[in-house]
Design a protein around this motif. Structure first.
Motif, PDB file in Angstrom:
ATOM      1  N   GLU A 142     -21.316  16.844 -54.448  1.00 54.34           N
ATOM      2  CA  GLU A 142     -20.808  17.296 -55.851  1.00 54.34           C
ATOM      3  C   GLU A 142     -19.274  17.601 -55.807  1.00 54.34           C
ATOM      4  N   LYS A 143     -19.013  18.301 -54.963  1.00 58.61           N
ATOM      5  CA  LYS A 143     -17.767  18.795 -54.976  1.00 58.61           C
ATOM      6  C   LYS A 143     -16.494  17.769 -54.730  1.00 58.61           C
ATOM      7  N   LEU A 162     -17.224  14.438 -55.122  1.00 58.52           N
ATOM      8  CA  LEU A 162     -17.244  13.650 -56.191  1.00 58.52           C
ATOM      9  C   LEU A 162     -16.265  13.927 -57.309  1.00 58.52           C
ATOM     10  N   VAL A 163     -15.997  15.176 -57.425  1.00 61.58           N
ATOM     11  CA  VAL A 163     -15.231  15.798 -58.446  1.00 61.58           C
ATOM     12  C   VAL A 163     -13.855  16.018 -58.174  1.00 61.58           C
ATOM     13  N   LYS A 218     -25.846  18.697 -50.819  1.00 58.04           N
ATOM     14  CA  LYS A 218     -25.781  18.157 -52.284  1.00 58.04           C
ATOM     15  C   LYS A 218     -24.415  19.029 -52.805  1.00 58.04           C
ATOM     16  N   ALA A 219     -24.353  20.283 -52.517  1.00 56.21           N
ATOM     17  CA  ALA A 219     -22.812  21.055 -53.083  1.00 56.21           C
ATOM     18  C   ALA A 219     -21.712  20.319 -52.618  1.00 56.21           C
ATOM     19  N   PHE A 272     -29.175  12.111 -56.513  1.00 57.44           N
ATOM     20  CA  PHE A 272     -27.638  11.969 -56.616  1.00 57.44           C
ATOM     21  C   PHE A 272     -27.073  11.445 -57.607  1.00 57.44           C
ATOM     22  N   HIS A 273     -26.853  11.917 -59.008  1.00 56.02           N
ATOM     23  CA  HIS A 273     -26.434  10.993 -59.937  1.00 56.02           C
ATOM     24  C   HIS A 273     -27.056   9.581 -60.020  1.00 56.02           C
ATOM     25  N   ARG A 288     -14.514   9.203 -53.531  1.00 58.60           N
ATOM     26  CA  ARG A 288     -15.375   9.212 -54.861  1.00 58.60           C
ATOM     27  C   ARG A 288     -15.959   7.825 -54.761  1.00 58.60           C
TER      28      ARG A 288
END
Length: 80
Positions: free
Chosen positions: A37-38, A40-41, A33-34, A12-13, A48
């Motif tokens: 990611e969501k 984080l954005v 994971k999805a 993850f990043h 975050r």
């Protein structure tokens, strides 16, 4: 009664994050994971910041309990 906890390491990043779960379904890790990611954005600043210092994740049912290296406490995210 013995529980069988499995450890899976996800990327993850540029971080290797251990994920502990009892669920055998492969889709759970992909869903995690999805969601990460969501968040984080489009997540709030606290989420975050928490994700930028992610230490490990524990999946219990339909929730992911996140542990951070720098933030105090834990953060629970719904996977579904």
């Amino acid at each position: 009664m013995e529980t069988n906890v499995k450890k899976v390491v996800i990327d993850f990043h540029d971080q290797h994050v251990p994920v502990y779960c009892q669920d055998d379904r492969r889709g759970t890790i992909e869903t995690l994971k999805a969601v990460l990611e969501k968040k984080l954005v489009s997540g709030r600043q606290l989420v975050r910041r928490f994700l930028s210092h992610l230490d490990s994740v524990e999946i219990e049912g339909s929730e992911a309990i996140l542990y951070s290296k720098r933030e105090r406490g834990t953060l629970a995210l719904s996977l579904y």
